[in-house]
Design an enzyme around this catalytic site. Structure first.
Site, PDB file in Angstrom:
ATOM      1  N   HIS A 172       0.868  -1.178   0.000  1.00  0.00           N
ATOM      2  CA  HIS A 172       0.000   0.000   0.000  1.00  0.00           C
ATOM      3  C   HIS A 172       0.911   1.236   0.000  1.00  0.00           C
ATOM      4  CE1 HIS A 172      -2.741   2.958   1.924  1.00  0.00           C
ATOM      5  NE2 HIS A 172      -3.725   2.192   1.504  1.00  0.00           N
ATOM      6  N   ASP A 177       2.810  -4.743   8.170  1.00  0.00           N
ATOM      7  CA  ASP A 177       1.599  -3.950   7.997  1.00  0.00           C
ATOM      8  C   ASP A 177       0.410  -4.907   8.122  1.00  0.00           C
ATOM      9  OD1 ASP A 177      -0.675  -2.790   6.940  1.00  0.00           O
ATOM     10  OD2 ASP A 177       0.309  -1.916   5.197  1.00  0.00           O
ATOM     11  N   GLN A 228      -4.708  -5.375   6.803  1.00  0.00           N
ATOM     12  CA  GLN A 228      -5.675  -6.299   6.184  1.00  0.00           C
ATOM     13  C   GLN A 228      -5.642  -7.688   6.808  1.00  0.00           C
ATOM     14  OE1 GLN A 228      -7.967  -5.291   4.253  1.00  0.00           O
ATOM     15  NE2 GLN A 228      -7.169  -3.316   3.584  1.00  0.00           N
ATOM     16  N   LYS A 240     -10.716  -0.679  10.284  1.00  0.00           N
ATOM     17  CA  LYS A 240     -10.824  -1.850   9.397  1.00  0.00           C
ATOM     18  C   LYS A 240     -11.212  -3.103  10.179  1.00  0.00           C
ATOM     19  CE  LYS A 240      -7.403  -0.127   6.076  1.00  0.00           C
ATOM     20  NZ  LYS A 240      -8.200   0.277   4.917  1.00  0.00           N
ATOM     21  N   CYS A 265      -4.677   2.504  -3.766  1.00  0.00           N
ATOM     22  CA  CYS A 265      -3.461   3.002  -3.103  1.00  0.00           C
ATOM     23  C   CYS A 265      -2.288   2.039  -3.298  1.00  0.00           C
ATOM     24  CB  CYS A 265      -3.669   3.242  -1.610  1.00  0.00           C
ATOM     25  SG  CYS A 265      -4.846   4.530  -1.267  1.00  0.00           S
TER      26      CYS A 265
HETATM   27  N1  PLP Z   1      -1.888  -0.829   4.563  1.00  0.00           N
HETATM   28  C1  PLP Z   1      -2.812  -1.569   3.927  1.00  0.00           C
HETATM   29  C2  PLP Z   1      -2.443  -2.945   3.447  1.00  0.00           C
HETATM   30  C3  PLP Z   1      -4.089  -1.055   3.732  1.00  0.00           C
HETATM   31  O1  PLP Z   1      -5.005  -1.788   3.090  1.00  0.00           O
HETATM   32  C4  PLP Z   1      -4.387   0.245   4.205  1.00  0.00           C
HETATM   33  C5  PLP Z   1      -5.703   0.852   3.953  1.00  0.00           C
HETATM   34  O2  PLP Z   1      -6.401   0.511   3.026  1.00  0.00           O
HETATM   35  C6  PLP Z   1      -3.397   0.955   4.872  1.00  0.00           C
HETATM   36  C7  PLP Z   1      -2.159   0.387   5.033  1.00  0.00           C
HETATM   37  C8  PLP Z   1      -3.648   2.325   5.424  1.00  0.00           C
HETATM   38  O3  PLP Z   1      -4.593   2.257   6.443  1.00  0.00           O
HETATM   39  P1  PLP Z   1      -5.169   3.593   7.095  1.00  0.00           P
HETATM   40  O4  PLP Z   1      -5.686   4.408   5.957  1.00  0.00           O
HETATM   41  O5  PLP Z   1      -6.247   3.109   8.008  1.00  0.00           O
HETATM   42  O6  PLP Z   1      -4.047   4.256   7.806  1.00  0.00           O
END
Ligand code: PLP
Length: 406
Positions: free
Chosen positions: A122, A199, A202, A225, A365
């Site tokens: 991401h 990270d 997900q 999430k 993203c």
């Molecule tokens: N990392 C992953 C794999 C994500 O899917 C997301 C959000 O879609 C993020 C990071 C960023 O999360 P947040 O926008 O809640 O900070």
């Protein structure tokens, strides 16, 4: 797992969109809906407890502090961290990763040093490091993926050099649904003496995470999430790691003593929590984690994997359907990115919406991943524990209708 009972806790799921089915909400990888238990706990706190936390001598402040620190303990248990001082509240995964990228590179990286990320990250796990590239001249090395969206571990091993300082990869891809072998990734990094940030944006909503078992050095996730409120997330860090990092932001809460000449910093985790924390959101997050734990992550994982396999099979019946990510459903989590013929993802998403079905469209993203796949974007259906086979059938019927329109 009784999804009918679960659905009753999510009032929004009875909402009718454009007079079609009750909302078919398949955008859970972007954010999940919230159960009553979360919203009510937050309302209750605002109505009956609200006061700023820490250092307050009065009754409400002490009560709010107990709730906030109790929530930290709930997160600790959820991740099986050794100590609550390893749990830093942030605004979400993005802030957690930025915190590590900035503080870790300040402490341990100089020009020419390297971070290993992957092709399926991401943007938050790419751009945070690129900011350090600009500030300090560090370099990004990238683990490539296979055509069906799995990390190339053979190539990963080759990326380690004497300039490698940290590995930062996603547990589950928000586009491909790939469940990465993070335990193996961490083991390999540790063999080289290199720490790892995972990270978990997900993964946490869909599978049990045990940070001690994984042996990750840092782990990030977002409250919204996992059925919790927006604006709160978590950074887990091994105590010995967090101790070595400088503070992220300056302000109240993160200090011990301040003079104009010299400031000393607070102990963990407060050193990383400058300013008034979102103590109501931490309550919401804790209630969301309680909710997930009461259903049971093993039951959630089994239910969602079955639903995903069903969806992949049913969607596969549609002519010209291309599904991205691993064909092996045992490593394909509750995210399905797809494209039908040459129907633009935006057209598909817009028409599905008119049929009452919420999916996400675009690059999700993850533009570098889109480049690797040679596409601009996809449509993405992503599941939560309240989704059903009937909703998958509705999605399939709606995609077929859209296809006929073209
Ligand atoms: N990392 C992953 C794999 C994500 O899917 C997301 C959000 O879609 C993020 C990071 C960023 O999360 P947040 O926008 O809640 O900070």
């Amino acid at each position: 797992m009784n999804y009918e009972l679960i659905r009753k806790d999510f009032p929004i799921l009875t909402k009718t969109i454009y007079g079609k089915y009750p909302l078919v909400y398949l955008d859970n990888a972007a954010t999940t809906q919230k159960p009553r238990q979360v919203v009510e706990a937050m309302t209750e706190e605002y109505y009956n407890v609200n006061a700023n936390v820490h250092r307050g001598v009065h009754f409400l402040s002490q009560q709010a502090t107990e709730l906030h620190e109790g929530s930290r303990e709930t997160v600790r248990k959820f991740l099986n961290a050794r100590s609550a001082s390893e749990i830093v509240f942030t605004r979400g995964t993005t802030e957690s990763i930025n915190l590590v990228a900035q503080c870790f590179s300040d402490a341990f990286m100089k020009e020419g040093d390297e971070v290993i990320v992957s092709e399926m990250e991401h943007h938050s796990n790419i751009v945070s490091w690129q900011l350090q590239q600009q500030r300090k001249g560090i370099r990004l090395r990238v683990i490539p993926i296979t055509d069906d969206g799995q990390l190339r571990l053979d190539e990963y091993e080759k990326l380690f050099t004497d300039r490698t300082r940290i590995v930062s990869v996603t547990h589950v891809s928000n586009v491909l649904g790939t469940v990465n072998p993070v335990k193996e990734i961490i083991r390999i990094a540790h063999e080289h003496g290199i720490p790892v940030l995972i990270d978990g944006a997900q993964s946490t909503p869909h599978m049990k995470v045990d940070v001690q078992e994984l042996d990750c050095d840092f782990f990030a996730f977002s409250g919204h999430k996992i059925y919790g409120p927006t604006g709160i997330g978590v950074l887990y860090g091994k105590e010995e790691m967090l101790e070595k990092l400088p503070p992220y932001m300056g302000g109240g809460e993160m200090i011990k003593n301040v003079t104009f000449e010299r400031t000393t910093f607070n102990e963990l985790p407060f050193k990383f929590e400058a300013g008034t924390p979102d103590y109501v959101a931490s309550t919401g997050l804790a209630r969301a984690l309680d909710y997930v734990s009461s259903v049971g992550l093993d039951a959630i994982e089994a239910y969602e994997r079955d639903l995903t396999a069903y969806a992949i099979q049913r969607m596969g019946e549609i002519e010209d359907m291309k599904i991205f990510g691993p064909a092996d459903v045992s490593i394909h989590d509750a995210v399905i990115s797809f494209q039908v013929g040459n129907i633009h993802h935006l057209d598909m998403g817009t028409l599905l919406d008119r049929l009452g079905i919420a999916v996400r469209t675009g690059h999700h993203c993850a533009e570098p991943l889109m480049h690797r796949l040679g596409i601009e974007g996809t449509c993405r259906a992503s599941f939560a524990m309240y989704n059903t086979r009937e909703e998958v059938d509705a999605l399939v019927a709606a995609i077929k209708r859209v296809r006929q329109m073209f």
